[in-house]
Scaffold this active site. Structure first.
Site, mmCIF file in Angstrom:
data_model
loop_
_atom_site.group_PDB
_atom_site.id
_atom_site.type_symbol
_atom_site.label_atom_id
_atom_site.label_comp_id
_atom_site.label_asym_id
_atom_site.label_seq_id
_atom_site.Cartn_x
_atom_site.Cartn_y
_atom_site.Cartn_z
ATOM 1 C CE LYS A 164 66.928 15.503 27.958
ATOM 2 N NZ LYS A 164 66.834 16.919 27.550
ATOM 3 C CE LYS A 224 74.586 25.181 15.777
ATOM 4 N NZ LYS A 224 74.249 24.756 14.425
ATOM 5 C CG HIS A 265 68.707 28.458 23.078
ATOM 6 N ND1 HIS A 265 68.399 29.293 22.025
ATOM 7 C CD2 HIS A 265 68.829 27.217 22.548
ATOM 8 C CE1 HIS A 265 68.358 28.584 20.909
ATOM 9 N NE2 HIS A 265 68.617 27.330 21.195
#
Length: 775
Positions: free
Chosen positions: A18, A118, A708
């Site tokens: 990350k 998802k 996003h």
């Protein structure tokens, strides 16, 4: 009897990936440095698995962003709008990859990101492949081949993992009319064969094909595709060992199909569906091995060795040990790295920690099950077995788990408790008169950027560098500053910003009895976004108000309405690691009753717009339609339990994101929220069609820009999206908002986007006013 796993976490034990990705995106490190960070994580993962005794170690389960996006690039399924980037020799393959995931906005180009949704019924998000009627595929297989070669050079017995071709097409979306995506299988399969040829030439032994859609309801074309694909692979590579992996659900009516496929081994998720084993063993062909998915790949509780060993014994009796493989139920992507990192006893009690296993511990469980199934296990292995039995018994009988008062409250729920006093049609009139909001009211979904400064305060407070009083004052100042910024931007309904919250679920879990927490229990949600799910270990209650003070403070600063911001019971359940000693419906009702108390306290404190976020409602839907009704009944009831204790004049909002609602619209309507906000921007408002077709009765806020992605859309683009919404939803029922919370965004892009969003709403209000005057 071999051991293997289907995949391993890839973010690094302390989120190293990350941090590296975000440094690369901000220009602080080079692409070479990012590639090196990824390589180090891969090497460490392989070494850990090898040390724990795993026989077949997966490769190509690592990804810088998403494994489905990796597959799209591997087979050359690059959407046409990225053609300019492909032709631009100055852009690296890595930057093209991230552009597809995050959008691209520089050098005169403005390209939207791929849609995200998802991964089955998990909280992991994947990038949706895009297919056209003239779709072509080509081999770009360097990633899987290079990672296999890396592992081989390190002495790792590697098993490349590929998303199976039938599942890959199922995961995608037709972007043009006139075809079905499954019809592309004849174009796609040759590319898979080229990839397999490269792997075979480099000495591959086993290849794992992930085909989780074998746990779904399949149509005839999809079933035919399975037969054709795996027959062709076997005929082309007769010596290649193929493992077909199913997970998240049982095979059920696809059992005969799966057993007829010419593969070497079939993996079964025996955590989600243990009953399927008997049916499989009763029909299994002589040449097929079975991989027993016994260790839970989606939860953090210890495996019950006694129960698992009985299953191994049953399978071994039918097939013989040589045809048995031991594994977790699915990829370990969905659980944290290593329980050994947890050292703070004030967050995770030693007694509860003793009941748990993270990814590294699950590796040991897999290998111990293999060794304990031998005729004469070693003494130390038997001691491990006894320790496991003691931990399982201790958890079952622990006084930490059960709360009589909570159980009685659930049993006392009355039919009227999950119903508002009046129907929406009556409530809406009261709310319009009481709230006095303009046409196309503007708002946000709740959270605002958690800047480095805010995260620094939280870290300093947790480490004791600053005291609670200092920390609270900093948050108060940030909240007041945000209210002023929202007023200046011109938003109609404000939020307090949620600066006090680390995560929308973790924060509530910290305030509720029955939850505990980890320090390093991070799991990937999408890209560099990681979450640290709370752990539900016992009965749940709310000792005291959670959000009231922050909402009322924010409201005291402004004459505009401030929304109370809560996370809904289904989402708290879905995004936590949930106790597995009680049915999920009961646990969800316990959470709902706790949230209900909070909603009533907010209303009593003068907060008359309350948002109860439920982005996980669709995610929790069982994969088989036959199980939908039961789930949707208790899930929607839980939401109504949480929201129905207020007066008709109080407006209840809910938010859902990255979900397909087509099949569950009656249940969405049954939640009876006054306003629902949904993600719509990446799909260019396509998701709204189902609300229009269903004639959804209440108000809707379709997201008009994608949070996003760092990309800032133009006012014109947002106006066009709102107009698309007006084509299918009455303007009087529309809200204008981003498609999700703004927590992960930077302030500069957030302010720009919100200013343009407000101007877009004002532009359309003026058009509506002029139109009204003319008529």
């Amino acid at each position: 009897m071999q051991t293997h796993i289907l995949g391993y976490p890839r973010i690094g034990s302390k989120r190293e990936l990350k941090k590296a990705c975000e440094q690369y995106w901000s220009g602080k490190i080079s692409g070479t440095a990012l590639e090196e960070a990824g390589k180090q994580i891969r090497f460490q993962n392989w070494k850990t698995q090898q040390e724990q005794g795993i026989d077949l170690i997966p490769v190509n389960d690592f990804s810088f962003y998403d494994q489905v996006l990796d597959m799209s690039l591997t087979v050359g399924a690059i959407p046409e709008r990225y053609a300019a980037l492909v032709k631009n020799k100055e852009i690296s393959p890595l930057d093209l990859y991230f552009a597809m995931a995050r959008g691209y906005q520089k050098e005169g180009l403005d390209i939207t990101a791929m849609e995200m949704t998802k991964w089955f019924d998990t909280n992991y998000h994947y990038l949706v492949p895009e297919f056209t009627v003239d779709q072509s595929f080509s081999n770009h297989s360097s990633k899987v081949v290079e990672e296999f070669k890396e592992a081989k050079e390190l002495g790792i017995k590697a098993k490349p993992v590929l998303i199976g071709p039938v599942t890959y097409l199922w995961l995608g979306k037709e972007k043009t009319n006139g075809f079905e995506k499954i019809d592309l299988i004849h174009k796609l399969l040759p590319v898979y064969l080229e990839i397999l040829k490269e792997l075979v030439e480099n000495g591959v032994d086993w290849v794992q094909f992930d085909e989780p859609i074998l746990g779904l309801d399949l149509n005839s074309k999809e079933k035919e595709a399975f037969l054709m694909v795996y027959k062709t692979i076997r005929e082309t590579f007769p010596k290649l060992k193929t493992l077909l992996a199913t997970y998240f659900e049982g095979l059920n009516d696809n059992t005969a199909l799966a057993l007829s496929l010419p593969v070497c081994a079939l993996h079964l998720d025996l955590v989600r569906n243990s009953e399927q084993l008997d049916e499989v063993l009763g029909q299994i062909p002589d040449n097929l091995s079975i991989s027993l998915g016994l260790v839970d790949g989606r939860n953090i509780w210890k495996n019950d060795f006694e129960k698992s060993l009985k299953i191994i014994k049953k399978a071994s009796h039918t097939l013989g040990r040589e045809k048995i493989m031991i594994a977790p139920s699915c990829s370990l992507l969905h659980v944290p790295y290593d329980l050994e990192l947890e050292s703070q006893e004030d967050t995770l009690l030693p007694e509860i920690k003793r009941w748990m296993a993270f990814a590294k511990q699950k590796l040991k469980e897999v290998t111990l099950l293999q060794k304990l199934s031998l005729p004469n296990p070693e003494k130390n292995q038997l001691l491990e077995y006894e320790a496991n039995k003691a931990a399982i018994a201790d958890r079952k009988n622990s006084g930490l788990i059960h709360n009589k008062a909570v159980k009685q409250r659930v049993e006392a729920i009355a039919p009227s408790d999950d119903k508002r006093k009046s129907e929406y049609a009556s409530r809406s009139i009261l709310q319009k008169n009481f709230l006095q909001l303009p046409l196309l009211p503007t708002t946000t979904i709740g959270s605002f950027p958690q800047t480095g400064e805010v995260r620094k305060w939280r870290s300093q407070y947790k480490k004791g560098v600053i005291d609670k009083h200092t920390y609270q004052n900093l948050l108060i100042e940030a909240t007041e500053s945000l209210i002023r910024k929202q007023e200046k931007i011109g938003l109609d309904v404000l939020v307090h910003g949620e600066y006090e919250r680390n995560d929308m679920v973790e924060y509530f879990g910290e305030q509720l009895a029955g939850f505990t927490f980890s320090q390093y229990g991070w799991v990937q949600s999408y890209g560099s976004r990681c979450v640290k799910p709370p752990i539900i270990f016992g009965d749940i209650s709310r000792p005291e108000p959670i959000t009231v003070s922050w909402s009322t403070y924010a409201q005291s600063l402004t004459k505009r309405r401030v929304k109370g911001m809560l996370t809904g019971p289904v989402t708290i359940l879905q995004w936590s690691f949930v106790r597995n000693d009680q049915d999920r419906a009961t646990t969800c009702k316990q959470i709902a009753l706790a949230i209900r108390e909070e909603v009533k306290d907010l209303e009593n404190a003068g907060i008359n717009i309350i948002q109860i976020d439920e982005p996980a409602i669709r995610e929790g839907l069982p994969l088989r339609k036959s199980a939908w009704e039961n789930y949707l009944n208790w899930a929607t009831q839980a939401f109504r339990l949480s929201s129905s204790g207020v007066s008709d004049a109080t407006q209840i909002h809910t938010h859902m994101c990255y979900s397909e609602f087509n099949d569950i619209m009656p249940s969405i309507a049954a939640m009876d929220a006054d306003v629902i906000t949904i993600e719509c921007s990446r799909s260019q408002m396509e998701l709204l069609d189902v609300f229009a077709d269903f004639k959804y009765p209440n108000e809707i806020g379709p997201g008009v820009y994608d949070i996003h992605s760092p990309r800032v859309p133009s006012q014109k683009e947002m106006v066009q999206l709102i107009k698309k919404a007006q084509d299918v939803i009455p303007t009087a029922k529309l809200w204008v908002n981003p498609d999700c919370g703004l927590k992960t965004r930077k302030w500069e892009e957030t302010e720009k986007a919100l200013i343009l969003m407000v101007e877009a709403a004002r532009e359309l209000r003026e058009i509506a006013r002029v139109s009204s005057d003319l008529t």
